[in-house]
Design a protein around this motif. Structure first.
Motif, mmCIF file in Angstrom:
data_model
loop_
_atom_site.group_PDB
_atom_site.id
_atom_site.type_symbol
_atom_site.label_atom_id
_atom_site.label_comp_id
_atom_site.label_asym_id
_atom_site.label_seq_id
_atom_site.Cartn_x
_atom_site.Cartn_y
_atom_site.Cartn_z
ATOM 1 N N LEU A 93 1.762 1.312 9.926
ATOM 2 C CA LEU A 93 0.621 0.396 9.920
ATOM 3 C C LEU A 93 0.663 -0.578 11.087
ATOM 4 O O LEU A 93 -0.372 -1.079 11.517
ATOM 5 C CB LEU A 93 0.574 -0.368 8.595
ATOM 6 C CG LEU A 93 0.326 0.466 7.332
ATOM 7 C CD1 LEU A 93 0.278 -0.437 6.104
ATOM 8 C CD2 LEU A 93 -0.960 1.261 7.457
ATOM 9 N N PHE A 138 0.847 -1.175 0.000
ATOM 10 C CA PHE A 138 0.000 0.000 0.000
ATOM 11 C C PHE A 138 0.895 1.242 0.000
ATOM 12 O O PHE A 138 1.759 1.394 0.863
ATOM 13 C CB PHE A 138 -0.921 0.013 1.222
ATOM 14 C CG PHE A 138 -1.813 -1.187 1.312
ATOM 15 C CD1 PHE A 138 -2.997 -1.239 0.585
ATOM 16 C CD2 PHE A 138 -1.470 -2.277 2.088
ATOM 17 C CE1 PHE A 138 -3.825 -2.346 0.651
ATOM 18 C CE2 PHE A 138 -2.284 -3.389 2.170
ATOM 19 C CZ PHE A 138 -3.467 -3.428 1.437
ATOM 20 N N GLU A 139 0.685 2.101 -0.972
ATOM 21 C CA GLU A 139 1.485 3.316 -1.087
ATOM 22 C C GLU A 139 0.940 4.364 -0.114
ATOM 23 O O GLU A 139 -0.074 5.012 -0.370
ATOM 24 C CB GLU A 139 1.445 3.845 -2.518
ATOM 25 C CG GLU A 139 2.274 5.104 -2.717
ATOM 26 C CD GLU A 139 2.118 5.688 -4.105
ATOM 27 O OE1 GLU A 139 2.599 6.814 -4.333
ATOM 28 O OE2 GLU A 139 1.501 5.022 -4.960
ATOM 29 N N LEU A 140 1.639 4.528 0.998
ATOM 30 C CA LEU A 140 1.196 5.468 2.014
ATOM 31 C C LEU A 140 1.545 6.891 1.598
ATOM 32 O O LEU A 140 2.663 7.170 1.147
ATOM 33 C CB LEU A 140 1.840 5.141 3.359
ATOM 34 C CG LEU A 140 1.431 3.801 3.985
ATOM 35 C CD1 LEU A 140 2.246 3.528 5.238
ATOM 36 C CD2 LEU A 140 -0.053 3.801 4.313
ATOM 37 N N PRO A 146 -8.335 5.559 1.967
ATOM 38 C CA PRO A 146 -7.770 5.715 0.621
ATOM 39 C C PRO A 146 -7.845 7.173 0.173
ATOM 40 O O PRO A 146 -8.638 7.967 0.696
ATOM 41 C CB PRO A 146 -8.668 4.828 -0.238
ATOM 42 C CG PRO A 146 -9.975 4.818 0.479
ATOM 43 C CD PRO A 146 -9.655 4.902 1.938
ATOM 44 N N SER A 147 -7.027 7.532 -0.811
ATOM 45 C CA SER A 147 -6.999 8.906 -1.307
ATOM 46 C C SER A 147 -8.347 9.300 -1.910
ATOM 47 O O SER A 147 -8.728 10.474 -1.868
ATOM 48 C CB SER A 147 -5.882 9.070 -2.344
ATOM 49 O OG SER A 147 -5.962 8.075 -3.353
ATOM 50 N N TYR A 168 -2.904 15.758 2.822
ATOM 51 C CA TYR A 168 -3.246 14.459 3.406
ATOM 52 C C TYR A 168 -3.001 14.440 4.908
ATOM 53 O O TYR A 168 -3.732 13.789 5.663
ATOM 54 C CB TYR A 168 -2.442 13.355 2.726
ATOM 55 C CG TYR A 168 -2.793 13.142 1.275
ATOM 56 C CD1 TYR A 168 -4.102 12.884 0.889
ATOM 57 C CD2 TYR A 168 -1.826 13.225 0.285
ATOM 58 C CE1 TYR A 168 -4.448 12.693 -0.434
ATOM 59 C CE2 TYR A 168 -2.156 13.033 -1.061
ATOM 60 C CZ TYR A 168 -3.457 12.773 -1.409
ATOM 61 O OH TYR A 168 -3.796 12.593 -2.719
ATOM 62 N N TYR A 171 -3.665 6.258 2.180
ATOM 63 C CA TYR A 171 -2.903 5.502 1.189
ATOM 64 C C TYR A 171 -3.506 5.749 -0.187
ATOM 65 O O TYR A 171 -4.658 6.150 -0.309
ATOM 66 C CB TYR A 171 -2.878 4.008 1.519
ATOM 67 C CG TYR A 171 -4.164 3.264 1.284
ATOM 68 C CD1 TYR A 171 -4.360 2.504 0.131
ATOM 69 C CD2 TYR A 171 -5.198 3.290 2.222
ATOM 70 C CE1 TYR A 171 -5.541 1.802 -0.084
ATOM 71 C CE2 TYR A 171 -6.371 2.596 2.025
ATOM 72 C CZ TYR A 171 -6.543 1.856 0.869
ATOM 73 O OH TYR A 171 -7.711 1.169 0.651
ATOM 74 N N ARG A 172 -2.684 5.544 -1.228
ATOM 75 C CA ARG A 172 -3.130 5.889 -2.572
ATOM 76 C C ARG A 172 -4.038 4.812 -3.141
ATOM 77 O O ARG A 172 -3.656 3.664 -3.284
ATOM 78 C CB ARG A 172 -1.938 6.099 -3.506
ATOM 79 C CG ARG A 172 -2.375 6.589 -4.899
ATOM 80 C CD ARG A 172 -1.192 6.957 -5.780
ATOM 81 N NE ARG A 172 -0.363 7.977 -5.188
ATOM 82 C CZ ARG A 172 -0.670 9.274 -5.148
ATOM 83 N NH1 ARG A 172 -1.838 9.693 -5.636
ATOM 84 N NH2 ARG A 172 0.155 10.144 -4.597
ATOM 85 N N THR A 217 2.721 7.091 8.232
ATOM 86 C CA THR A 217 1.886 6.243 9.081
ATOM 87 C C THR A 217 2.539 4.888 9.284
ATOM 88 O O THR A 217 3.000 4.262 8.319
ATOM 89 C CB THR A 217 0.495 6.041 8.459
ATOM 90 O OG1 THR A 217 -0.109 7.309 8.213
ATOM 91 C CG2 THR A 217 -0.399 5.226 9.377
ATOM 92 N N VAL A 265 -6.782 3.722 8.130
ATOM 93 C CA VAL A 265 -6.060 4.486 7.115
ATOM 94 C C VAL A 265 -6.965 4.521 5.895
ATOM 95 O O VAL A 265 -7.340 3.472 5.365
ATOM 96 C CB VAL A 265 -4.701 3.840 6.773
ATOM 97 C CG1 VAL A 265 -4.004 4.625 5.667
ATOM 98 C CG2 VAL A 265 -3.814 3.781 8.015
#
Length: 858
Positions: A263, A255-257, A274-275, A296, A324-325, A261, A272
């Motif tokens: 996890l 997961f692209e943070l 998503p974008s 963000y 995350y993205r 953060t 968390v």
């Protein structure tokens, strides 16, 4: 035999060539002797003679007379045996020289045939191209590869992750009056276990369990709406809800943070987002406190109140720890800017993606699931619980009467370790259920109006009312007795004598007579002075209110987890309140007697399926009640009996009531730790993904389970594959018809070409050409036509497929028509085979004739 004969020298200056030519040396001065020889030659020959001079005239003569520069002349003579001696050939050299037509000549001759009838050639090519195009398009459908289409479709989808869900298949059989009417295969959804998740990680490299808190109807609870947002700002693109909770850990690298953060440090209520969800919060004007969201990091620490469609007035409060993205694919940008029509296939696909996708899925810790198990699910939450048939739990007691309650769900008690603190065993020393013991919800059984504790409460209340009534009527009884002494004394004496006659002692007879007289007087007061009587009675009823209040308050503690204050306000119950409530029911209302009740379980036909069962305890509290108040927990052994009878393949039973019903046969047994509705895996093209697609909907013969990709694309791909599979035979025969049609066209053209060249064929055969040589010539002609048709048809197929896809995609949303290497190879093979067959038959007919017959046929 031709040979060269040298000139005969008559002198140094004169020579004679053959019998008719005299040659004089260039520049020589002739002597008399030379002149005499010349005169003798001329007189001998007689007739006219021409003597020429000059280089040109002499050269031309020598060329005509075939005289070389040495004066020798070519002449012919009779051949003798010595001129050409006979050669003896040994056997190994005595081989025949086979006739051979060079390929380049065959190609040239065959190609030249295309010029003979151009008009016929044009229409042959035109119709053949049409036939090849039809065959090519049909071959695309015939050789449809669902795995290839799925791989291409998902590659174009823009997915970052793939979501998988699990099902099990079963045979459902319907019975009417005990007779089977029909049977069919169906399937239901189920959940993954941690073992399934581990297996997925081995297969796909990375995988994460996701849950939505299953509902009573077996469908996911996948719409957790974010409350306190301005719903008037809702658009078709931004939707204010969470769809799933993805369980992750500190080692997650998939997961692209977009925030700093950890996890691994997430708490039991942390998420968390998503974008996409962050952008949605920005769109709805969400603020973190009073601070609007710009970056963000601004959302970190904000709390979100989530309300599920089954949560009623409860909310699930979570804290945002990062972003995350994850955004919908770029192809949906027209929906974002509002330019996409709502009736378009793209819009419909997006709508389905938002319902089923994970664009609003939040990352959570492994502690999240059990921490919010009850609140998130409300009354509809049933993890691990297996739906039974139309069962009844029947309870009988000599004191409390009997009751029959629906047993809609049951489960093994061992599957619920998180209930340990909310269990109460009637035998306080017990540490679990016995083999035949069951655990019920307090509200399920003991709060029933027609049975259980309320029955005993009513007895206590009646006793309190009677006592208060007697006390309130006492002055009126005394007055009545004084005013009607004679009647009262006579009534007393009569009842006393009756009691003595029945064997009562003096004391017992006096008590009986006094009680009867009191009842008589109170009845007379009720009749003669009703206003007074009912005034006293209404005041006596108030004496029962504390009894009912105590019952209701203690019941609320054990069924709702709340208690009511003196001011009428409900507040959360403490552990002391729970202990007091249990003591009240156990000591005041005789809860221990419940273990002596007779309990049976009957099926929908009224037949007993389980007896000799004892109620050994209950579970209580708001959480226990929310899980499922009507669920009964059995010991593992009894649960297995129930499961084998009502969940595993059903045994045949006679339908004595004549009602219709269904039976369900399956090998699937739901594991106790099945908690994940989905498995989420990062999307990566390659062998692992192709294996995932290839295995989709493949039923495991050991337990009847299978998995599907949880995406609208999966449904569309499956429906397309099913439809094309049904039409496979149609595509096959239609393609063969097109191939035969093209073959007949070429056959007609080649036959006409052969008919026009019968004489040429005869001549070729006469000079040594074999039948195969003739075949090659016309095969080349046919092959050239077929290859032209193949090339044109292939180009047209590549041009037509995108157009057809645009038309099909508007309906099914998939690009089904794709010219693959297999279709091209098959088209090429058909072109070759068509050429061979279309050439062989007419050539075979003409090649059987003798060459002279072919020549004479014209």
């Amino acid at each position: 035999t031709k040979e060269k004969v040298a000139a005969k020298q008559a002198s140094e200056n004169v020579s004679f060539i053959g019998d008719d030519t005299v040659a004089v040396k260039d520049g020589a001065a002739l002597t008399d002797e030379d002149m005499s020889a010349i005169r003798a030659f001329l007189s001998k020959k007689g007739g006219r003679a021409v003597i020429a001079g000059g280089q040109k005239a002499v050269g031309e003569y020598e060329k005509i007379a075939r005289i070389d520069k040495d004066g020798a002349q070519e002449q012919f003579r009779d051949t003798t045996n010595g001129d050409s001696p006979k050669r003896e050939y040994p056997t190994e050299e005595s081989r025949l020289i086979r006739s051979r037509l060079p390929l380049k000549h065959a190609v040239r001759i065959g190609a030249s045939g295309l010029k003979v009838k151009p008009f016929r050639l044009f229409f042959t090519v035109l119709l053949s191209v049409v036939a090849f195009v039809m065959f090519g398009l049909l071959s695309v459908l015939l050789f449809f590869d669902p795995v290839q289409l799925a791989s291409e479709t998902y590659a174009q989808s823009g997915y970052d992750y793939i979501v998988i869900n699990k099902h099990y298949s079963y045979i459902s059989t319907h019975y009417k009056f005990g007779v089977e009417t029909y049977s069919g295969e169906s399937d239901d959804g189920t959940d993954f276990t941690p073992a399934d998740l581990a297996e997925a990680r081995e297969k796909y490299g990375a995988a994460y369990g996701a849950f939505t808190y299953s509902t009573d109807d077996g469908y996911p609870n996948n719409l957790f709406t974010i409350t306190d947002l301005d719903q008037s700002l809702t658009t078709e693109y931004y939707r204010p809800y969470v769809t799933m909770f993805i369980e992750t850990d500190g080692n997650s690298k998939d997961f692209e943070l977009l925030t700093d953060t950890d996890l691994g440090a997430l708490g039991e209520s942390d998420v968390v987002i998503p974008s996409y969800l962050f952008d949605a919060l920005v769109h709805f004007g969400f603020t973190n406190g009073s601070k609007p969201l710009e970056t963000y990091d601004d959302v970190t620490g904000a709390t979100l109140d989530l309300n599920c469609r089954n949560m009623h007035d409860d909310v699930l409060t979570v804290t945002v720890k990062g972003v995350y993205r994850l955004d919908p694919p770029e192809k949906y940008s027209t929906i974002k800017d509002g330019s996409e029509p709502k009736n378009s296939s793209l819009f419909q696909l997006f709508d389905q993606e938002m319902e089923n996708g994970l664009y609003a899925g939040v990352l959570v810790s492994p502690d999240f699931y059990y921490s919010h198990l009850f609140l998130a699910g409300g009354d509809y939450m049933r993890p691990y619980v297996v739906s039974g048939a139309d069962l009844k739990l029947n309870v009988e007691s000599a004191d409390a009467g009997s009751a029959s309650m629906s047993l809609r769900t049951f489960a093994p008690l061992s599957a619920y370790p998180y209930f340990d603190d909310n269990f109460f065993y009637i035998d306080k020393d017990a540490d679990g259920l016995s083999e035949n013991g069951i655990m019920v919800s307090f509200s399920y059984l003991f709060s029933s109006y027609s049975f259980g504790m309320l029955y005993k409460v009513s007895l206590l209340a009646e006793a309190a009312i009677d006592e208060a009534l007697h006390e309130g009527l006492a002055p009126y009884v005394t007055t009545y007795r004084e005013e009607n002494a004679a009647i009262c004394d006579e009534f007393y004496a009569s009842r006393y004598d009756s009691a003595k006659a029945e064997g009562a002692s003096d004391e017992e007879a006096a008590e009986t007579a006094e009680a009867a007289l009191l009842e008589y007087i109170e009845n007379r007061i009720q009749v003669e002075n009703s206003s007074v009587y009912y005034q006293v009675y209404s005041e006596a009823v108030s004496a029962s209110r504390p009894i009912y209040n105590a019952y209701n308050n203690n019941l609320s503690v054990l069924t709702e987890g709340t208690k009511t204050t003196e001011e009428g306000e409900k507040i959360p119950a403490t552990q002391d309140d729970v202990n007091a409530a249990i003591a009240y029911f156990f000591d005041v209302l005789g809860l221990a007697e419940v273990s002596d009740y007779t309990v049976t379980v009957t099926n929908e036909l009224g037949l007993t399926v389980l007896d000799d069962v004892r109620i050994e305890g209950f579970y209580y509290g708001a959480n226990a009640n929310d899980l499922h108040s009507a669920c009964v927990y059995f010991s593992d052994s009894v649960y297995q009996k129930m499961y084998d009878s009502f969940v595993a393949p059903f045994e045949e039973t006679e339908d004595v009531n004549g009602e219709d019903y269904y039976k369900k046969e399956t090998k699937y047994v739901r594991p106790a730790d099945a908690i994940y509705e989905y498995i989420v895996t990062p999307y990566n093209e390659g062998a692992a993904f192709e294996a995932l697609i290839a295995g989709e909907r493949q039923v495991n013969g050991d337990d009847d389970t299978f998995y599907t990709v949880f995406s609208p694309l999966s449904t569309r791909l499956y429906n397309a594959a099913e439809s094309l599979d049904i039409m496979e035979q149609v595509f096959l025969w239609s393609g063969l018809v097109m191939a035969v049609f093209a073959m007949l066209l070429l056959f007609n053209f080649i036959s006409a070409s052969i008919a026009d060249k019968k004489k040429e064929i005869g001549i070729l055969r006469a000079v040594g050409a074999k039948s195969s040589d003739v075949f090659v010539i016309f095969f080349v002609e046919s092959l050239i036509i077929a290859l032209i048709c193949f090339a044109l048809a292939t180009a047209l197929c590549f041009a037509i497929c995108p157009w057809l896809n645009s038309q099909v995609a508007a309906i099914v949303g998939l690009d089904i028509m794709s010219m693959g290497p297999l279709s091209i190879l098959v088209m090429f093979a058909i072109a070759i085979v068509t050429s061979l067959i279309a050439t062989f038959l007419p050539v075979y007919a003409i090649a059987k004739k003798r060459p002279v017959d072919s020549i004479r046929s014209l």
